[in-house]
Scaffold this motif. Structure first.
Motif, mmCIF file in Angstrom:
data_model
loop_
_atom_site.group_PDB
_atom_site.id
_atom_site.type_symbol
_atom_site.label_atom_id
_atom_site.label_comp_id
_atom_site.label_asym_id
_atom_site.label_seq_id
_atom_site.Cartn_x
_atom_site.Cartn_y
_atom_site.Cartn_z
ATOM 1 N N TYR A 111 43.584 138.784 -29.747
ATOM 2 C CA TYR A 111 42.812 137.561 -29.988
ATOM 3 C C TYR A 111 41.355 137.704 -29.537
ATOM 4 C CZ TYR A 111 46.276 134.244 -31.730
ATOM 5 O OH TYR A 111 47.169 133.579 -32.522
ATOM 6 N N GLY A 112 41.069 138.695 -28.719
ATOM 7 C CA GLY A 112 39.682 138.947 -28.347
ATOM 8 C C GLY A 112 38.884 139.636 -29.433
ATOM 9 N N HIS A 113 39.588 140.099 -30.482
ATOM 10 C CA HIS A 113 38.909 140.845 -31.551
ATOM 11 C C HIS A 113 39.111 140.230 -32.935
ATOM 12 C CE1 HIS A 113 39.258 143.749 -28.247
ATOM 13 N NE2 HIS A 113 38.270 144.415 -28.796
ATOM 14 N N ARG A 144 47.164 138.655 -26.402
ATOM 15 C CA ARG A 144 45.896 138.175 -25.833
ATOM 16 C C ARG A 144 44.758 139.162 -26.120
ATOM 17 N NH1 ARG A 144 49.271 136.857 -21.375
ATOM 18 N NH2 ARG A 144 48.547 138.736 -20.281
ATOM 19 N N LEU A 145 45.066 140.442 -26.014
ATOM 20 C CA LEU A 145 44.062 141.467 -26.300
ATOM 21 C C LEU A 145 43.577 141.366 -27.743
ATOM 22 C CD1 LEU A 145 42.542 144.081 -25.500
ATOM 23 C CD2 LEU A 145 44.574 145.349 -26.229
ATOM 24 N N SER A 148 41.006 136.671 -35.365
ATOM 25 C CA SER A 148 41.303 135.239 -35.255
ATOM 26 C C SER A 148 42.751 134.898 -35.563
ATOM 27 C CB SER A 148 40.389 134.446 -36.193
ATOM 28 O OG SER A 148 40.535 134.886 -37.534
ATOM 29 N N GLU A 164 35.015 148.342 -34.586
ATOM 30 C CA GLU A 164 35.764 147.304 -33.880
ATOM 31 C C GLU A 164 37.231 147.701 -33.756
ATOM 32 O OE1 GLU A 164 35.219 143.560 -35.787
ATOM 33 O OE2 GLU A 164 33.055 143.551 -35.517
#
Length: 532
Positions: A342-344, A339-340, A346, A369
């Protein structure tokens, strides 16, 4: 029955030879013979060695021609060969190239049950080809007379590293032993594993599968016009109660021995039971395994089902727990880490393999990033109570590069932790660099002295250890930054500047400028490894 090391001693070409170490390994099975021509254990050679499709159980011929007096390098070769499952060494030209066999080699070989056979001392008329011919002939006739596969191959597999004990490895061993192509097929003719003989025929084999008319499972062979004329056998295999099919392709006019076909089926069934749990079930673990083991056909099939764009993945992070508690908790980190990520990015693939957590991504797009994601990952692991270090592998253009990075991290991460202590994340370049330093140490005193000679002007000085420590912290820990070095050493920046100027004067080069600092960087790392 199979050919053992003890059997080889009765061959005409080995008369007059003497077993000088590793007597406990005389009962081990021999499957082939090879020659170790270039024995200097360089980092590049290590990478090629560990990335090769290689399963041991060979007897190796060498004269250590390029390292006849380098005992440390000779020992490094023995350790590496024993680790890969090799059975022993036949030493040629002792008394000519190698003046003698050092007691350290004998001691190491005895510890590893690694057989050392010394050919007659002082003889220049010995030929490798005589032993090679005799050994391969003995193996050929043994296989002709005794067609029991399972005992031989199971013993060989049991000596492999755990990450090689897979269904795919069993198929490769069978393919090499029988000169067959093998294909394990799930529902809807989905290809789970495919190994071709020769290996270059793999794409042709798989591409022909959809149009093949398959015989009934367990029926006699079908004659195909495939790859120049092929016999096809189809055998049933089950995985957790679900039916699979094993296809065996054998080229030639003669029908293969039915007993060998039956044994091959039994061995694959056993392998699926032991190492291929739910082998036809699609799981992220299997896709991760296919990427790390560089199994492109299986990877493509799983990626299609997962709808994962594997081609877009060019970043791999390896999260390695530092203690048993972390290993036990690592499974609970899969979903939070996914989940972490997927915040950065795709595209994310995250799962466990060989006790580590692997994170495959199509990003981050920029270094800031990446640093942000790394910081967030550290915080997530802390919240879960997992002490771990992360290796970041970027620009991984192919699965072959991914596998090389995976193997390098397995082999060299502990060295990297000694060179760069206290860190929570490393780049694969730093891990590779630490591995190259380890190779220098393994190569012996001469190589080490040459690599650290740049620091000789500091030795014997009263403030030499202090200056060397400052240099190591500045280069290895602080990327040459004066302010950060001062913070780490609890010094005033002007004190650090003074020490760096003094180092430059003593060493005759600017310690804060490239390329002059390259040799200093390696020498400082080697000094740390020696002191750790």
């Amino acid at each position: 029955m199979s050919v053992t090391v003890s059997d080889l001693l009765a061959l005409p070409s080995l008369r007059g030879s003497q077993v000088i170490a590793g007597q406990k390994g005389l009962s081990r099975i021999i499957t082939s013979v090879s020659v170790l021509e270039y024995a200097q254990p360089t980092f590049l050679q290590d990478a090629l060695f560990h990335n090769n499709e290689f399963y041991g159980s060979e007897i190796v011929i060498t004269a250590f021609a390029n390292i006849p007096d380098d005992v440390e390098a000779q020992c490094a070769n023995i350790r590496r060969l024993a680790e890969a499952g090799e059975v022993g060494l036949i030493l040629y030209y002792v008394g000519i190239l190698m003046k003698r066999v050092d007691p350290r080699l004998i001691q190491l070989a005895n510890e590893l049950d690694f057989v050392l056979i010394r050919m007659p001392v002082g003889r220049m008329d010995l030929r490798y080809s005589e032993v090679i011919g005799d050994v391969m002939e003995a193996i050929f006739w043994d296989r002709t007379e005794h067609t029991a596969l399972n005992t031989e191959l199971l013993e060989l597999i049991s000596r492999l590293p755990s990450h090689q004990r897979t269904v795919d490895t069993v198929l490769k061993l069978l393919s090499d032993r029988l000169h067959f192509s093998l294909l394990l097929m799930g529902a809807g003719r989905s290809v789970l594993n495919a190994v071709a003989w020769p290996r270059t025929a793999a794409e042709e084999l798989v591409s022909a599968l959809p149009s093949l008319t398959l015989p009934e499972s367990g029926a006699g062979p079908a004659r195909l016009e495939l790859l120049g004329g092929t016999w096809l056998f189809r055998l049933p295999v089950t995985a957790d109660g679900r039916p699979l099919d094993l296809l065996l392709f054998s080229s030639g006019d003669a029908v293969p021995d039915p007993s060998l076909i039956s044994q091959a089926g039994e061995l694959v069934q056993l392998a699926v039971n032991l190492w291929g749990g739910s082998h036809d079930q699609v799981a992220a673990t299997e896709l991760v395994r296919a990427i790390l083991l560089d199994e492109p056909m299986k990877m493509r099939r799983l990626a299609e089902i997962f709808r994962v764009d594997v081609a877009s993945i060019h970043t791999m992070w390896i999260i390695h727990p530092l203690d048993s508690a972390g290993k036990e908790k690592l499974h609970s980190a899969i979903e939070p880490v996914r989940r972490l990520a997927y915040g950065h990015v795709s595209t994310v693939l995250c799962d466990l393999y060989e006790g580590d957590l692997f994170l495959f991504m199509d990003g981050p797009a920029t270094l800031p990033e990446g640093e942000e994601l790394c910081q967030a990952l550290e915080e997530t692991l802390d919240e879960l109570g997992i002490q771990a270090v992360t290796t970041q592998c970027g620009a991984q253009a192919t699965t072959t590069m991914v596998r090389a990075a995976f193997l390098s991290n397995q082999q060299n991460l502990e060295l990297a932790r000694r060179v760069f202590p206290g860190r929570r994340h490393y780049s694969i370049d730093e891990v590779d660099f630490a591995g190259s330093c380890g190779a220098i140490l393994a190569a012996g005193e001469d190589a080490l002295a040459q690599a650290t000679a740049v620091l000789d002007p500091l030795r014997g000085l009263k403030d030499g250890p202090e200056l060397l420590h400052t240099l190591a912290v500045c280069l290895l820990d602080c990327n040459g930054g004066v302010t950060q070095t001062a913070r780490v050493l609890y010094l005033h920046p002007n004190t650090v500047k003074y020490r760096l100027r003094r180092l430059s004067d003593l060493l005759g080069r600017r310690v804060d400028q490239m390329p002059a600092a390259m040799g200093l960087y390696r020498a400082a790392a080697l000094e740390r490894l020696l002191q750790a």
